[in-house]
Structures are given as structure tokens and as C-alpha cells.
Scaffold this motif. Structure first.
Motif, PDB file in Angstrom:
ATOM      1  N   VAL A  72       0.840  -1.196   0.000  1.00 19.22           N
ATOM      2  CA  VAL A  72       0.000   0.000   0.000  1.00 19.22           C
ATOM      3  C   VAL A  72       0.878   1.250   0.000  1.00 19.22           C
ATOM      4  N   ASP A  73       0.298   2.346  -0.502  1.00 22.19           N
ATOM      5  CA  ASP A  73       1.023   3.608  -0.524  1.00 22.19           C
ATOM      6  C   ASP A  73       0.845   4.336   0.812  1.00 22.19           C
ATOM      7  N   ALA A  74       1.328   5.577   0.882  1.00 13.61           N
ATOM      8  CA  ALA A  74       1.287   6.345   2.130  1.00 13.61           C
ATOM      9  C   ALA A  74      -0.138   6.612   2.597  1.00 13.61           C
ATOM     10  N   GLN A  75      -1.092   6.604   1.667  1.00 13.60           N
ATOM     11  CA  GLN A  75      -2.496   6.840   2.016  1.00 13.60           C
ATOM     12  C   GLN A  75      -3.239   5.534   2.335  1.00 13.60           C
ATOM     13  N   GLY A  76      -2.535   4.422   2.259  1.00 11.10           N
ATOM     14  CA  GLY A  76      -3.170   3.146   2.569  1.00 11.10           C
ATOM     15  C   GLY A  76      -3.867   2.502   1.398  1.00 11.10           C
ATOM     16  N   ASN A  77      -3.644   3.021   0.174  1.00 10.50           N
ATOM     17  CA  ASN A  77      -4.259   2.439  -1.008  1.00 10.50           C
ATOM     18  C   ASN A  77      -3.357   1.352  -1.587  1.00 10.50           C
ATOM     19  N   VAL A  82       2.455  -4.832  -6.982  1.00  9.64           N
ATOM     20  CA  VAL A  82       3.497  -4.833  -5.951  1.00  9.64           C
ATOM     21  C   VAL A  82       2.957  -5.642  -4.770  1.00  9.64           C
ATOM     22  N   THR A  83       3.555  -6.796  -4.525  1.00 11.20           N
ATOM     23  CA  THR A  83       3.051  -7.678  -3.485  1.00 11.20           C
ATOM     24  C   THR A  83       4.103  -7.937  -2.411  1.00 11.20           C
ATOM     25  N   GLU A  84       3.611  -8.377  -1.276  1.00 12.35           N
ATOM     26  CA  GLU A  84       4.482  -8.745  -0.168  1.00 12.35           C
ATOM     27  C   GLU A  84       3.825  -9.905   0.568  1.00 12.35           C
ATOM     28  N   ALA A  85       4.599 -10.647   1.353  1.00 12.68           N
ATOM     29  CA  ALA A  85       4.077 -11.817   2.047  1.00 12.68           C
ATOM     30  C   ALA A  85       3.828 -11.504   3.512  1.00 12.68           C
ATOM     31  N   LYS A  86       2.810 -12.157   4.068  1.00 14.54           N
ATOM     32  CA  LYS A  86       2.483 -11.992   5.490  1.00 14.54           C
ATOM     33  C   LYS A  86       2.342 -13.364   6.129  1.00 14.54           C
ATOM     34  N   THR A  87       3.035 -13.552   7.227  1.00 15.34           N
ATOM     35  CA  THR A  87       2.894 -14.781   8.004  1.00 15.34           C
ATOM     36  C   THR A  87       1.673 -14.661   8.899  1.00 15.34           C
ATOM     37  N   LEU A  88       0.739 -15.576   8.732  1.00 15.56           N
ATOM     38  CA  LEU A  88      -0.482 -15.533   9.537  1.00 15.56           C
ATOM     39  C   LEU A  88      -0.208 -16.022  10.953  1.00 15.56           C
ATOM     40  N   ASP A  89      -0.763 -15.318  11.927  1.00 17.21           N
ATOM     41  CA  ASP A  89      -0.707 -15.778  13.305  1.00 17.21           C
ATOM     42  C   ASP A  89      -2.097 -16.105  13.833  1.00 17.21           C
ATOM     43  N   GLY A  90      -3.081 -16.083  12.941  1.00 12.81           N
ATOM     44  CA  GLY A  90      -4.454 -16.396  13.314  1.00 12.81           C
ATOM     45  C   GLY A  90      -5.332 -16.388  12.083  1.00 12.81           C
TER      46      GLY A  90
END
Length: 233
Positions: A72-77, A82-90
Motif C-alpha cells: 500500500v502507498d502512504a495513504q493506505g491504497n 506490488v506484493t508482499e508476504a504476510k505470516t499468519l498468526d491467526g
């Protein structure tokens, strides 16, 4: 005549201005990435994400099982491509699936997420029947089955009309034990069903509950939901 011509020119100019504004608006819409209009999802901590999905709306993961998100950009859009990975904790609900660190499960029509977090919790919107799924590697499947047997035995001792069932079934390619106890009399109607199985070193403990006289078809529907579990390798 001159007045009429002036009026006509004014009308034409107004029309051109409006057309020009419409053209600019349409042009702007084509510039905005379709990614920016994606619905967002929120994890158990309340943080908002834009999940990368396929054409069917299913969340995508990388080779390590992490959820893929749009940056996301500075405004949260969200930023297209452009992707990134997230490790789920729930739990993370995406479409009609609940994504968990080690697995995902699909919600059937009429069923909804009931604040899943470290465990899956889903409920039937009409009957309020519940399904819970937890994963652990701190105990063995035999220990969980012994825990189930103790619960069923306790219910049976307090209710002469209790009906107990036990059988082996297959869930997601794994051999599973299904046990249940139901009580239906003038003072109480309750159903407790349990499915226990292992996948690798993980023990899956699934609990189905209903505070009513539930039919065999409705029990089969709940077990079918458990059979939609997909393991994240």
C-alpha cells in the motif's frame, strides 16, 4: 437574430464544457488501478489488508505458505503489481474461506465466521449450530480422543436417554475418528460431535455442537464442511 445566435452559442458551449468534464472523469477512472477497488480484509488484531486472490477470489500464498498481499502507498491504497508476504498468526477470512496458518476451510452457504482467531469458529446463520477447529502438536490424537471419551461418558452418566455413536471416517485424505453423543428428551436437546485426526505432526480437533434435536443430514453437512479443509504445506 443576434440574440438567438448568442443563446445557441451559449448552450453549445455549456454542452461542450459538460462533455469535457465527463471525458476527464472517464479518463481518470481508466487511470485508477482496479486493485484500488479491491475489498479489504481485517485480521484478528484489526489490521486491514488487501489480499492477492485468483479469479475465483481465493487467497494466494507463496511457497512457504505465507499470504500474499498488495503493498500500500502512504495513504493506505493498494499498489497494483506490488506484493508482499504476510505470516499468519491467526484467522483471516477471505471470500468464503477462512485462512489459517496451517490450513484453510471453506464456508458452505448459510454458514458464517463467528470470530475465528487462533481457532476456527463458524456458525449456522439459521440454526446457530457451531463448528470449531483447533490444531495442536502438544498432545497426541490418542490423548484428544481420550478427552472426548471422558466428555461423552460424563454426558451419558447424567442422561439415560443419551445416544452415543462412533465410527472411522476419512477427512482430507486422513483417517479420522468421529464420536458423538446426543440427548433428546422433555428437558433437554443437545448434540456434541467430535472429529479427531492427524496430519503430519499436527493433531486436528474438531467440535460440532447443537442445542436442538439435529438430523443425520445436518450432521453430515457439518462433517462435509470439515472435509473442505485444505492443508498448507
Amino acid at each position: 437574430m443576434k440574440k438567438l445566435t448568442a443563446v445557441l452559442i451559449a448552450v453549445l458551449m455549456s454542452m461542450l464544457i459538460l462533455a469535457s468534464c465527463g471525458a476527464n472523469q472517464d479518463e481518470t477512472e481508466t487511470i485508477v488501478s482496479t486493485t484500488a477497488r479491491l475489498p479489504s480484509v481485517t485480521d484478528i488484531s484489526g489490521e486491514e489488508f488487501f489480499v492477492v486472490t485468483d479469479a475465483q477470489g481465493n487467497a494466494q500464498r507463496d511457497k512457504d505458505g505465507n499470504i500474499l498481499l498488495y503493498a500500500v502507498d502512504a495513504q493506505g491504497n493498494p499498489i497494483a503489481d506490488v506484493t508482499e508476504a504476510k505470516t499468519l498468526d491467526g484467522a483471516l477470512k477471505v471470500g468464503n474461506r477462512i485462512e489459517m496458518p496451517r490450513f484453510r476451510i471453506t464456508l458452505s452457504e448459510g454458514w458464517a465466521d463467528a470470530r475465528s482467531s487462533s481457532d476456527v469458529n463458524i456458525g449456522n446463520l439459521k440454526t446457530l449450530d457451531m463448528i470449531a477447529v483447533s490444531v495442536t502438536n502438544d498432545v497426541t490424537a490418542e490423548e484428544k480422543i481420550k478427552e472426548v471419551d471422558d466428555t461423552i461418558s460424563s454426558v451419558r452418566k447424567r442422561n439415560d436417554s443419551a445416544v452415543v455413536e462412533s465410527e472411522e471416517i476419512t477427512v482430507c485424505g486422513e483417517n479420522a475418528v468421529y464420536k458423538s453423543v446426543s440427548v433428546n428428551n422433555e428437558t433437554m436437546s443437545v448434540y456434541l460431535g467430535y472429529v479427531v485426526f492427524t496430519h503430519g505432526e499436527d493433531v486436528y480437533y474438531c467440535r460440532m455442537t447443537a442445542d436442538r434435536n439435529i438430523s443425520p443430514e445436518e450432521i453430515s453437512e457439518m462433517i462435509d464442511i470439515l472435509k473442505t479443509i485444505e492443508f498448507i504445506s
